[in-house]
Every structure is written in C-alpha cells, then in structure tokens.
Scaffold this motif. Sequence first.
Motif, PDB file in Angstrom:
ATOM      1  N   ASP A 259     -33.088   6.757 -21.678  1.00  0.00           N
ATOM      2  CA  ASP A 259     -31.747   6.568 -21.342  1.00  0.00           C
ATOM      3  C   ASP A 259     -31.199   4.864 -21.246  1.00  0.00           C
ATOM      4  OD1 ASP A 259     -31.131   9.321 -21.999  1.00  0.00           O
ATOM      5  OD2 ASP A 259     -31.204   9.712 -19.983  1.00  0.00           O
ATOM      6  N   LEU A 263     -28.972   2.584 -23.564  1.00  0.00           N
ATOM      7  CA  LEU A 263     -27.635   2.447 -22.750  1.00  0.00           C
ATOM      8  C   LEU A 263     -27.063   1.285 -23.680  1.00  0.00           C
ATOM      9  CD1 LEU A 263     -26.021   3.113 -20.334  1.00  0.00           C
ATOM     10  CD2 LEU A 263     -27.221   1.141 -19.230  1.00  0.00           C
ATOM     11  N   THR A 264     -25.699   1.735 -23.973  1.00  0.00           N
ATOM     12  CA  THR A 264     -24.795   0.671 -25.010  1.00  0.00           C
ATOM     13  C   THR A 264     -23.870   0.218 -24.095  1.00  0.00           C
ATOM     14  OG1 THR A 264     -23.212   2.569 -25.437  1.00  0.00           O
ATOM     15  CG2 THR A 264     -25.236   2.029 -26.985  1.00  0.00           C
ATOM     16  N   ALA A 267     -20.934   2.212 -23.140  1.00  0.00           N
ATOM     17  CA  ALA A 267     -21.236   3.511 -21.733  1.00  0.00           C
ATOM     18  C   ALA A 267     -20.564   2.796 -20.677  1.00  0.00           C
ATOM     19  CB  ALA A 267     -22.588   3.717 -22.031  1.00  0.00           C
ATOM     20  N   LEU A 277     -22.996   8.582 -20.740  1.00  0.00           N
ATOM     21  CA  LEU A 277     -24.066   8.810 -21.791  1.00  0.00           C
ATOM     22  C   LEU A 277     -24.264   9.880 -22.078  1.00  0.00           C
ATOM     23  CD1 LEU A 277     -26.992   8.928 -20.342  1.00  0.00           C
ATOM     24  CD2 LEU A 277     -26.505   6.690 -19.888  1.00  0.00           C
ATOM     25  N   GLN A 279     -27.913  12.081 -22.672  1.00  0.00           N
ATOM     26  CA  GLN A 279     -29.210  11.934 -22.337  1.00  0.00           C
ATOM     27  C   GLN A 279     -29.991  12.085 -23.620  1.00  0.00           C
ATOM     28  OE1 GLN A 279     -30.102  13.660 -18.195  1.00  0.00           O
ATOM     29  NE2 GLN A 279     -28.816  14.767 -19.029  1.00  0.00           N
ATOM     30  N   GLU A 287     -22.452  11.672 -16.400  1.00  0.00           N
ATOM     31  CA  GLU A 287     -21.724  10.366 -15.820  1.00  0.00           C
ATOM     32  C   GLU A 287     -22.731   9.783 -14.539  1.00  0.00           C
ATOM     33  OE1 GLU A 287     -17.621  10.429 -13.620  1.00  0.00           O
ATOM     34  OE2 GLU A 287     -17.530  10.595 -15.780  1.00  0.00           O
TER      35      GLU A 287
END
Length: 413
Positions: A259, A263-264, A267, A277, A279, A287
């Motif tokens: 994750d 991660l972006t 997010a 995100l 998972q 969250e």
Amino acid sequence: MLEHLTIGELVERVLAELKRLAYAQNTQLAYRRFYNQVLRYAKSQGVEHYSEAFGRKFFEATYGCQWTELPQPIPKKFRPPVRFLASLTDVQLHGTVVRRRPKNRPYEAPPAFRTALDAFTVECQRRGYSSYGQRTRMGRIRLFLAFLAAEDITPDTLTARHVSRYVATLMNYHPKTVLAILTNLRTFLRFLHDAGFHAQDLSSAIPRVRAGRYERLPSVWPADSVQRLLNAVDRGNPTGKRDYAILLLAARLGMRVGDIKALTLSALHWEAKTIVLVQQKTGRAIEYPLLDDVGWAIIDYLKHGRPATASPVLFVRHHAPFEPFGPHANLHHIITRYARRAGISVPTAHHGMHALRHTLASALLERDTPLPVIAEILGHLSTQSTQVYLAVDRAGLERCALDPEEVFAYGDE
C-alpha cells in the motif's frame, strides 16, 4: 565497431539495447546507476571514448583491485560491475549485449492443460484476486502441472490416484506450506470440473491438513528501537526525506509495504487530514488519519525531496528514470540501512518492514485498545487475524496467569 562513439553515447546505446532485449526494469536501472559513476569518473579523467583499459582503470579506482585478478568464480559483489563494463565492450565491438547466460523463458503450460490454465487465470481475475495472490496461486498450480506432464497425464486421464501421488511428494514440506498448496490445488480441481475440463470433481481427493494458524509469533521491536530507527534517518537529503516518510507510514499507521508503494498523490486528502486508498491485499477501501508527523514528513518530501516526475505515485526511485518501486520490491533495504546506522541488533526474521506494523499492533494492545479497533487500523478483514498479537502482549498474558497455590487450594475445598 562503434569505437567512434563517446562514452555517453555508448552508454545510451547499451541502455537502448537492454530495453530492446526486454531486460527487467530493475536491471536496467542498475545498469544506469553504474554507468552514471563511469561517466563521472571519465569526466574527472578527461576521457571521452571507452576502452577496456579505461574500464580496468575505473574498476581499480572504484573497488581497489583489478578485475582480471579476481578469483574464479568471481565473488558475488563484483559480478554486476564486471558484467556492466563487459556490456560496454560488447556493444562497442558487436553492436549488441552478449548474453552470458540464457534468459528465463516465459512459463509455458503443458499443452494438454494450457486451455484449462488460461481459463483458470481468467477465473482468478474475475474473483478479484490481487496480482500477488494470482502469482502465488499460479506458482503452486504449475508445480502440480509439471508433475502431471512428467507422467504424461492429460485432463482426460487424470484420476484421484494421480492427485494422491502428487500430494505424497509434499510430505517433507512445512505443514503450513502443504496447507497452502493443497488449498490452491483443491480450488483448481474444483474449477476443472465446474468448467467442463474434467468429468469428476477431484477436489474431494485432496486430504484435509491441520496446521496451526499461527505457529510463529509476530516480529515485534521494542518501542525505543523504532524511535532510534527513525532518528537515524538523515532528513537533510532527498532520499532521507523519502525514507523517513515511508518508515513513518509503516510505524505510525501500520500500512503494508504494497500500500505504501502504491500510494498516490490523489489519496492524500489534506483538508480532511486523511489518507484514503484501496488495499492491495484485500481490495477493500480503508481510511487512515493523516497524523501531524506523517503529514509534515510527506510535505517535506514533496517540497524538498521528490524528483520532478509525471508519476501519480507518491514515492518514486531517486535514480533516473524516476519511476515507482518495482512490483516485487519489499523496501527491505530501507529498514536494514537505518537499523545498521542506529546500531539496532534484531534477529534476521525481524528486519522486514512488516515488523513495524507488528510493533504498532503490539503497542496498541499494551494500551488496552480493543481488538476490533486494532483490526480496523491494520485493515484486517477479521479480528481472527488480529488475535495473533495477543501472544506478544506480555503484560496482558501476565494478568491472565493463574497462581498455582490458589488453584490447588481451590481444588482441596
């Protein structure tokens, strides 16, 4: 013969050839990092064109020895640089990178089972299995198919006897490994019947194996060791800023490595102070609270550490090309680097990034946090997965301990 090319042009030619030959992305990045060192050294020496003599001189200046004097077989740490330099000579003389060992061929299923395996792959995707889960399942099924192919067994001739013979080959495996293999095999055999590839459901031929769900205790660090680890990060350079934010996400929020890598930027919800995100492991939305120290570490990285890149992923490699970590990267090197720097000595099994997640769960238990709350924080689908941490809650176990004298006294009444 490409001796007229400058070292910089030769390097670009090698990298283009690696890409053409479909070398792994991580391998291409390793070549590029090494060649950056070569280019810097060439510039310092005023050398414009590559030669083997220059390569030997660079090797000796960098590693303190001549590669022609290395023992055979070449020690593991010297193999990559020798290979990288040899590739420059290959392209210069032959116009291509000469393979010193055969490339791993893509997996080819036994012809008799190819259609069935392709259909099962589609079924796994339909069921929403993660890419990691699919890869693991397919690896186990392939071992079974290799056994059948060696016996010239086809879907039409497959029987429960063949299944039993394969299961017998697993007798020396760890019980939990056997359990995992048989579970996947049972699913595959059931699919063969349901999809019409076999007239009989042979999943019933798979024996039931009992294996303790949690035979190994989670890897937990002392709380002061986690803080020492964080303090050891040099946050004065871009890589340190990135690594510090990564470690905080694992240590403070208990995020899984997969994750963290995925991660972006989108997010991060700054106004709501949350991280939202899906998972990678469970496919379920989660969250996280964007804690102050985590948020400021990410801001510091974004403003002063993150390379200019079009990637939507938050954390990227700091060597060109600036792309996300590879799909199989476990970020193990990050935690081991700072553990050594902090002088932290922990067993080998406790070195992984997942140990920070385990440590957070243990700390929450010590604060009497209810199991459902911990399960929610860690993103577990069930509190059954969280119960393993009860075994490392020493204070809680001590409260559960019985006084033998009181027990005996009660028995005498």
